[in-house]
Design a protein around this motif. Structure first.
Motif, PDB file in Angstrom:
ATOM      1  N   LYS A  39       2.818  -5.420 -11.213  1.00 28.67           N
ATOM      2  CA  LYS A  39       2.960  -5.091  -9.798  1.00 28.67           C
ATOM      3  C   LYS A  39       2.238  -6.109  -8.918  1.00 28.67           C
ATOM      4  N   LYS A  40       2.865  -6.421  -7.776  1.00 24.50           N
ATOM      5  CA  LYS A  40       2.285  -7.371  -6.827  1.00 24.50           C
ATOM      6  C   LYS A  40       1.347  -6.639  -5.871  1.00 24.50           C
ATOM      7  N   ASN A  41       0.144  -7.176  -5.720  1.00 25.98           N
ATOM      8  CA  ASN A  41      -0.864  -6.611  -4.808  1.00 25.98           C
ATOM      9  C   ASN A  41      -1.069  -5.113  -5.023  1.00 25.98           C
ATOM     10  N   ILE A  42      -1.399  -4.763  -6.248  1.00 26.71           N
ATOM     11  CA  ILE A  42      -1.607  -3.361  -6.612  1.00 26.71           C
ATOM     12  C   ILE A  42      -2.838  -2.800  -5.903  1.00 26.71           C
ATOM     13  N   LEU A  43      -2.766  -1.528  -5.582  1.00 26.53           N
ATOM     14  CA  LEU A  43      -3.883  -0.798  -4.991  1.00 26.53           C
ATOM     15  C   LEU A  43      -3.984   0.527  -5.733  1.00 26.53           C
ATOM     16  N   ILE A  44      -5.148   0.778  -6.321  1.00 27.34           N
ATOM     17  CA  ILE A  44      -5.367   2.003  -7.086  1.00 27.34           C
ATOM     18  C   ILE A  44      -6.548   2.749  -6.470  1.00 27.34           C
ATOM     19  N   LEU A  45      -6.306   3.987  -6.079  1.00 22.67           N
ATOM     20  CA  LEU A  45      -7.350   4.841  -5.523  1.00 22.67           C
ATOM     21  C   LEU A  45      -7.611   5.972  -6.506  1.00 22.67           C
ATOM     22  N   VAL A  46      -8.872   6.341  -6.638  1.00 27.02           N
ATOM     23  CA  VAL A  46      -9.219   7.440  -7.539  1.00 27.02           C
ATOM     24  C   VAL A  46     -10.196   8.391  -6.863  1.00 27.02           C
ATOM     25  N   PHE A  56      -5.553  10.460  -8.452  1.00 27.45           N
ATOM     26  CA  PHE A  56      -5.276   9.034  -8.334  1.00 27.45           C
ATOM     27  C   PHE A  56      -4.072   8.804  -7.442  1.00 27.45           C
ATOM     28  N   LYS A  57      -3.980   7.594  -6.907  1.00 31.32           N
ATOM     29  CA  LYS A  57      -2.844   7.157  -6.113  1.00 31.32           C
ATOM     30  C   LYS A  57      -2.685   5.669  -6.394  1.00 31.32           C
ATOM     31  N   ILE A  58      -1.488   5.263  -6.783  1.00 32.26           N
ATOM     32  CA  ILE A  58      -1.213   3.872  -7.145  1.00 32.26           C
ATOM     33  C   ILE A  58      -0.051   3.368  -6.308  1.00 32.26           C
ATOM     34  N   LYS A  66       5.950  -4.203   3.896  1.00 34.41           N
ATOM     35  CA  LYS A  66       6.204  -2.865   3.352  1.00 34.41           C
ATOM     36  C   LYS A  66       5.455  -2.656   2.035  1.00 34.41           C
ATOM     37  N   PHE A  67       4.804  -1.494   1.940  1.00 33.18           N
ATOM     38  CA  PHE A  67       4.027  -1.113   0.758  1.00 33.18           C
ATOM     39  C   PHE A  67       4.698   0.086   0.094  1.00 33.18           C
ATOM     40  N   TYR A  68       4.671   0.113  -1.232  1.00 34.19           N
ATOM     41  CA  TYR A  68       5.278   1.203  -1.993  1.00 34.19           C
ATOM     42  C   TYR A  68       4.198   2.087  -2.590  1.00 34.19           C
ATOM     43  N   SER A  69       4.139   3.335  -2.163  1.00 30.57           N
ATOM     44  CA  SER A  69       3.246   4.321  -2.745  1.00 30.57           C
ATOM     45  C   SER A  69       3.971   4.888  -3.964  1.00 30.57           C
ATOM     46  N   TRP A  70       3.596   4.398  -5.130  1.00 32.78           N
ATOM     47  CA  TRP A  70       4.369   4.579  -6.347  1.00 32.78           C
ATOM     48  C   TRP A  70       4.048   5.863  -7.098  1.00 32.78           C
ATOM     49  N   LEU A  71       2.809   6.051  -7.489  1.00 33.89           N
ATOM     50  CA  LEU A  71       2.435   7.188  -8.334  1.00 33.89           C
ATOM     51  C   LEU A  71       1.163   7.847  -7.806  1.00 33.89           C
ATOM     52  N   GLY A  72       1.050   9.122  -8.039  1.00 31.60           N
ATOM     53  CA  GLY A  72      -0.175   9.812  -7.670  1.00 31.60           C
ATOM     54  C   GLY A  72      -0.177  11.212  -8.229  1.00 31.60           C
ATOM     55  N   ALA A  84      -5.500  15.301  -2.753  1.00 34.95           N
ATOM     56  CA  ALA A  84      -4.289  14.501  -2.537  1.00 34.95           C
ATOM     57  C   ALA A  84      -4.199  14.038  -1.088  1.00 34.95           C
ATOM     58  N   SER A  85      -4.533  14.906  -0.153  1.00 31.08           N
ATOM     59  CA  SER A  85      -4.513  14.539   1.266  1.00 31.08           C
ATOM     60  C   SER A  85      -5.517  13.429   1.557  1.00 31.08           C
ATOM     61  N   HIS A  86      -6.704  13.542   0.996  1.00 25.20           N
ATOM     62  CA  HIS A  86      -7.728  12.515   1.215  1.00 25.20           C
ATOM     63  C   HIS A  86      -7.268  11.174   0.637  1.00 25.20           C
ATOM     64  N   LEU A  87      -6.724  11.194  -0.573  1.00 30.74           N
ATOM     65  CA  LEU A  87      -6.233   9.956  -1.190  1.00 30.74           C
ATOM     66  C   LEU A  87      -5.107   9.341  -0.360  1.00 30.74           C
ATOM     67  N   MET A  88      -4.212  10.175   0.166  1.00 33.39           N
ATOM     68  CA  MET A  88      -3.106   9.654   0.965  1.00 33.39           C
ATOM     69  C   MET A  88      -3.618   9.037   2.268  1.00 33.39           C
ATOM     70  N   ARG A  89      -4.526   9.730   2.957  1.00 35.41           N
ATOM     71  CA  ARG A  89      -5.100   9.176   4.188  1.00 35.41           C
ATOM     72  C   ARG A  89      -5.790   7.847   3.914  1.00 35.41           C
ATOM     73  N   GLN A  90      -6.568   7.805   2.847  1.00 36.98           N
ATOM     74  CA  GLN A  90      -7.296   6.584   2.490  1.00 36.98           C
ATOM     75  C   GLN A  90      -6.319   5.457   2.164  1.00 36.98           C
ATOM     76  N   GLN A  91      -5.265   5.771   1.402  1.00 43.33           N
ATOM     77  CA  GLN A  91      -4.270   4.752   1.065  1.00 43.33           C
ATOM     78  C   GLN A  91      -3.613   4.205   2.330  1.00 43.33           C
ATOM     79  N   HIS A  92      -3.206   5.063   3.228  1.00 44.36           N
ATOM     80  CA  HIS A  92      -2.528   4.633   4.447  1.00 44.36           C
ATOM     81  C   HIS A  92      -3.451   3.771   5.309  1.00 44.36           C
TER      82      HIS A  92
END
Length: 144
Positions: A39-46, A56-58, A66-72, A84-92
């Protein structure tokens, strides 16, 4: 609860915990480390409770806008606690700070909790399709 993010594949201990949690969340499905490495420019949150990864959110880059929120997912013992809400807010927030203007995700009707969370966070359904495996998929996108 402690939250961390990685703009690369995390250390082996954290990554092993993410892979184990993925298997729990997705009914025994294995996630190959090789797929993440591609994956290009991966971002993993835990989300961690002590040393245990409980959420987790990957995601990864689709293109420079454009960024793809792939798995979580969140461990079943920890659901309903806002993880899940906290991870989504942090990812965004992170994705926006990195210069992306849109975020996209793909969901399934079967995963209603995640579908509803995406809608709650401002995603709009932009299309649907049937995968090669015959699974109906819902594509959602949000302006950041």
């Amino acid at each position: 609860m402690e939250y961390e993010y990685f703009q690369e594949i995390p250390n082996p201990v954290v990554m092993a915990s993410v892979l184990k949690l993925h298997k729990h969340v997705f009914d025994g499905a294995e996630l190959e480390l090789k797929k993440l490495e591609e994956k290009k420019n991966i971002l993993i949150l835990v989300a961690k409770d002590a040393d245990q990864v409980v959420g987790f959110k990957i995601g990864c880059e689709i293109d420079n806008q454009k960024f793809y929120s792939w798995l979580g997912g969140v461990h079943s013992d920890y659901r309903g606690k806002g993880i899940a809400s906290h991870l989504m807010r942090q990812q965004h927030d992170l994705v926006k700070s990195l210069g992306y203007t849109k975020i996209r995700t793909i969901s399934r009707n079967k995963r209603r909790e995640m579908l509803l969370l995406n809608i709650k966070f401002g995603f709009n359904v932009i299309e649907t399709f049937t995968s090669e495996k015959g699974t109906h998929k819902i594509v959602l996108e949000k302006e950041l």
